[in-house]
Enzyme design. Structure first.
Site, mmCIF file in Angstrom:
data_model
loop_
_atom_site.group_PDB
_atom_site.id
_atom_site.type_symbol
_atom_site.label_atom_id
_atom_site.label_comp_id
_atom_site.label_asym_id
_atom_site.label_seq_id
_atom_site.Cartn_x
_atom_site.Cartn_y
_atom_site.Cartn_z
ATOM 1 N N GLN A 187 -27.083 7.642 4.211
ATOM 2 C CA GLN A 187 -25.817 8.541 3.357
ATOM 3 C C GLN A 187 -25.737 9.703 2.850
ATOM 4 O OE1 GLN A 187 -27.119 7.092 -0.019
ATOM 5 N NE2 GLN A 187 -26.797 4.047 0.017
ATOM 6 N N ASP A 335 -34.009 -1.137 4.205
ATOM 7 C CA ASP A 335 -33.842 -2.139 3.142
ATOM 8 C C ASP A 335 -34.287 -3.585 2.990
ATOM 9 O OD1 ASP A 335 -31.723 -0.746 1.863
ATOM 10 O OD2 ASP A 335 -29.882 -0.936 3.157
ATOM 11 N N ARG A 408 -32.042 -6.650 -4.310
ATOM 12 C CA ARG A 408 -32.691 -7.038 -3.536
ATOM 13 C C ARG A 408 -34.340 -7.728 -3.387
ATOM 14 N NH1 ARG A 408 -29.688 -5.856 1.017
ATOM 15 N NH2 ARG A 408 -28.482 -3.848 0.794
HETATM 16 C C1 S3P Z 1 -26.634 2.912 2.984
HETATM 17 C C2 S3P Z 1 -27.949 4.404 3.738
HETATM 18 C C3 S3P Z 1 -29.547 3.615 2.539
HETATM 19 C C4 S3P Z 1 -29.148 1.967 2.558
HETATM 20 C C5 S3P Z 1 -28.434 1.576 1.563
HETATM 21 C C6 S3P Z 1 -26.961 2.080 2.397
HETATM 22 C C7 S3P Z 1 -25.690 3.372 3.043
HETATM 23 O O1 S3P Z 1 -30.004 4.267 2.469
HETATM 24 O O2 S3P Z 1 -30.439 1.837 2.229
HETATM 25 O O3 S3P Z 1 -28.608 0.393 1.158
HETATM 26 O O4 S3P Z 1 -24.231 2.563 3.697
HETATM 27 O O5 S3P Z 1 -25.630 4.125 3.633
HETATM 28 P P1 S3P Z 1 -29.937 5.795 2.296
HETATM 29 O O6 S3P Z 1 -28.678 6.641 2.735
HETATM 30 O O7 S3P Z 1 -30.763 6.645 1.281
HETATM 31 O O8 S3P Z 1 -31.246 5.643 3.484
#
Ligand code: S3P
Length: 449
Positions: A187, A335, A408
């Site tokens: 993210q 996840d 989840r």
């Molecule tokens: C995601 C990144 C992950 C993941 C989330 C989806 C994404 O989070 O846990 O469910 O689509 O970029 P983080 O970037 O906080 O690790």
């Protein structure tokens, strides 16, 4: 033809689910088409919105998080066709053409929506935006993206010293940076790549371990000038290149498939085929973890579809053993840790999960909630600041547990309840709709006596 069991899975009311353990046990059999990948779905909508021309998306996930992204983009002036259609059309407006919305944007429960859209909004010069989310999202840290965005010159305000939503953003012309992210987070990386796309010069993100790389793959396919360096886990984008609308085929979400991979592994006599599942190397930590635990999973019909590797996964019951999960394996299965905790509780021996402190800032504190809720069912779990130690092999028995409104957790506790004696009541089980709208229908479909 196998018989559907006399329904041990029932909605108690609009939100809560009961699962009654049938006297002779159940098995899971059949084939399931796994719904679209949540991460890829968000990105297809956002990149489509910023591209020139039309983007056609097949297999978009119709979960609540993705609907939040579509609603935000629509409020920013982007035309998106009916999300329930087989092919969803996004009419792109170009990189810096988003309209100032008349009201507060609502990212709902979705961290990906809020963090990635912050990267887009920060670079929309001379426009003002506000964004909020549900109770869970308003308590999740946004400073991890606001800090580097501010280094680029962004102007963002929020509660808790500019960390918590609701947030206000004044779009600006920004300057590129090289950001060394303290967390491996797709993210954070994707937010900065989106800002970098609209910022003259080269923006680089270096992360401590490689997080999911869907943005890199899809931005390249849309025509962005993007390069990766696998030795240093760095990605560089050169701003200013326009994106061109594309056809995107969304693979099935391995994070959703994970519930069935564990369910069929722990329930005797089960065999499931999960079709068209994305097996991007940055996402298949769950296959490596279950492999270490002794699961019987085969990967069939592998192919590349729209830049992402996909395959059918066949899983058969197999007794599991505990294992250790740490470092980059934790990142690649982040996840899936809640459902891995269920597998570990029913495996023989001890499972140790380390380097997973990130789970404390997900939709809920997933380490604490999985430890407390599964312990209520009889599991033996010790909580550590960055992980869990699970002593497997203790039988589970049904009781009242809560999803804490986390999708989840809801699905993980449902799978645990299938192997528990007596009846389990799962409060707020419908949180599953965030990422897996037909989860309980699919469960009914594959559950057999
Ligand atoms: C995601 C990144 C992950 C993941 C989330 C989806 C994404 O989070 O846990 O469910 O689509 O970029 P983080 O970037 O906080 O690790």
């Amino acid at each position: 033809m196998l018989n559907l069991i006399s329904n041990p899975i029932n909605f108690y009311n609009q939100y809560d689910l009961t699962i009654q353990s049938p006297a002779s046990g159940i098995s899971l059999k059949g084939s399931l088409a796994i719904p679209g990948d949540k991460s890829v779905s968000h990105r297809a909508l956002m990149f489509g919105a910023l591209a020139q021309g039309e983007t056609r998306i097949q297999g978009l996930l119709l979960g609540e998080d993705v609907i939040s992204t579509a609603n935000c983009l629509r409020s920013l002036g982007i035309q998106i066709s009916d999300l329930t259609a087989e092919t969803v059309l996004v009419q792109g407006e170009g990189l810096e053409q988003l309209q100032e919305p008349l009201d507060v944007l609502d990212a709902g429960n979705s961290g990906t929506t809020m963090r990635l859209i912050l990267g887009i909004l920060s670079a929309q010069s001379n426009r003002f935006f506000t964004i909020t989310g549900d109770r869970s999202l308003r308590s999740r840290p946004m400073s991890r993206v606001i800090k580097p965005l501010t280094e680029m010159g962004a102007e963002i305000w929020g509660r808790n010293n500019n960390n918590l939503a609701p947030l206000a953003i004044k779009g600006q012309k920004l300057k590129p940076i090289h950001y060394f992210s303290p967390v491996a987070s797709a993210q954070v990386k994707s937010c900065l790549l989106l800002t970098g796309l609209m910022t003259a010069g080269k923006t680089t993100v270096t992360e401590p371990a490689l997080s999911r790389d869907h943005s890199e793959r899809m931005l390249k396919a849309f025509g962005a000038d993007i390069t990766t360096d696998s030795e240093t886990n760095s990605v560089t984008i050169t701003g200013g290149n326009t994106l061109q609308g594309q056809s995107v085929i969304v693979p099935g979400d391995i994070s959703s498939a994970a519930f069935w991979l564990v369910a069929a592994s722990i329930i005797p006599d089960s065999e499931l085929i999960l079709t068209n599942v994305g097996i991007n190397p940055t996402r298949i930590g769950i296959l490596d973890v279950l492999g270490k635990m002794g699961a019987n999973i085969t990967i069939e019909n592998q192919k590349i579809v729209a830049g992402e590797p996909i395959a059918d996964l066949r899983v058969r019951y197999s007794p599991l053993q505990g294992c250790e999960i740490a470092g980059e394996l934790t990142v690649r299965s982040i996840d899936e840790i809640p459902i891995i905790v269920v597998a570990a509780a029913l495996a023989q021996g001890t499972t140790i999960i380390k380097d997973a402190a990130e789970l404390r800032v997900k939709e809920c504190d997933r380490l604490s909630v999985m430890a407390t809720q599964l312990s209520r069912m009889g599991a033996k779990i010790i909580e550590h600041p960055d992980g869990l130690e699970i002593q497997g092999g203790h039988p589970l028995s049904g009781t009242e547990v809560s999803s804490y409104d986390d999708h989840r957790i809801a699905m993980s506790l449902t799978i645990a309840a299938l192997q528990a004696s007596a009846t389990t009541l799962i409060k707020d089980a419908t949180a599953a709709n965030i990422s897996y709208p037909n989860f309980f229908d699919s469960l009914q479909q594959v559950c057999h006596l």
